[in-house]
Design a protein around this motif. Sequence first.
Motif: not given
Length: 281
Positions: A214-238
């Motif tokens: 439901q969130i329509k605000t334009p969002c830029l997601l920036i992720w580290g490829d070696h993120d161990r706390s929030m792995p990249l697959k979380v960013g991809e799903k988000l």
Amino acid sequence: MEQAAFTGHQTVNNINVYYEFYPHQTEKETFVLLHGFLSSTFTFRHLISLLKKDYQVLSIDLPPFGKSGKCNQYVYSYKNLAQTVIQLTESLGLKKMTFIGHSMGGQIVLNILHMVPDIADKAILLCSSAYLKRSKLPLILTSYLPYFHRFVKYYFARTGVRKNLQDALYNHSIINEDMINGYLQPFLQDEIFRALTRMIRDREGDLPGEVLNQIKTPCLLIWGDHDRSMPLKVGEKLNKDLINSELIVLKETGHAVPEERPIEVVEYIKNFLEKYQTAVE
């Protein structure tokens, strides 16, 4: 032209909130910075020094972290933290805001965008927390034991700031005493551990996919490829669940992107702003 910065404390939503505000003469854009769990405004020091040259910047210590209040009566839910941020920005009379949230701060940003859809033009989510469930009932019940905060303190003392930084960073060579002391400082008093005990009870789960849709605000997601706390697959799903978002992946980077890649992060943010500015014009 950037003007003199000021720091302050303000009581909003029944809690004392510490913030740093860097006004800018042009006032063309105001960035509101929200840090992650066990962190504070300190984590944004590199981003602030880069952003304040061209923009207004407000960086907030989310209760109970940093120099903000650690009151046992405050409800440390994400919804209430979001409400606290909203009230602070209103009291400061801020308009035309872009929120930047790192880790837990990203989840607070998403709550704000859900609660007040027109509060921000855009949002930047840096390795945002997402899809975490509420603490399990046995832990919540155990938190009511007398002196439970001492167990919380013992747990954090065992893991240690240096170990937490090593887990959050891909490049360990940038860890130094100033960084360690900056992250350690808020945890030298017992009050923080009592507040963290309360947070275990109050923190609801992260927003589900149907709410994110439901969130329509334009969002830029920036992720580290070696993120161990929030792995990249979380960013991809988000990125899939947010209908108006794009994902940037930084190579050889961990969870603490404001520490490891501040220059690249600011460049991507500026490009993101320009793209939407051009689209509006």
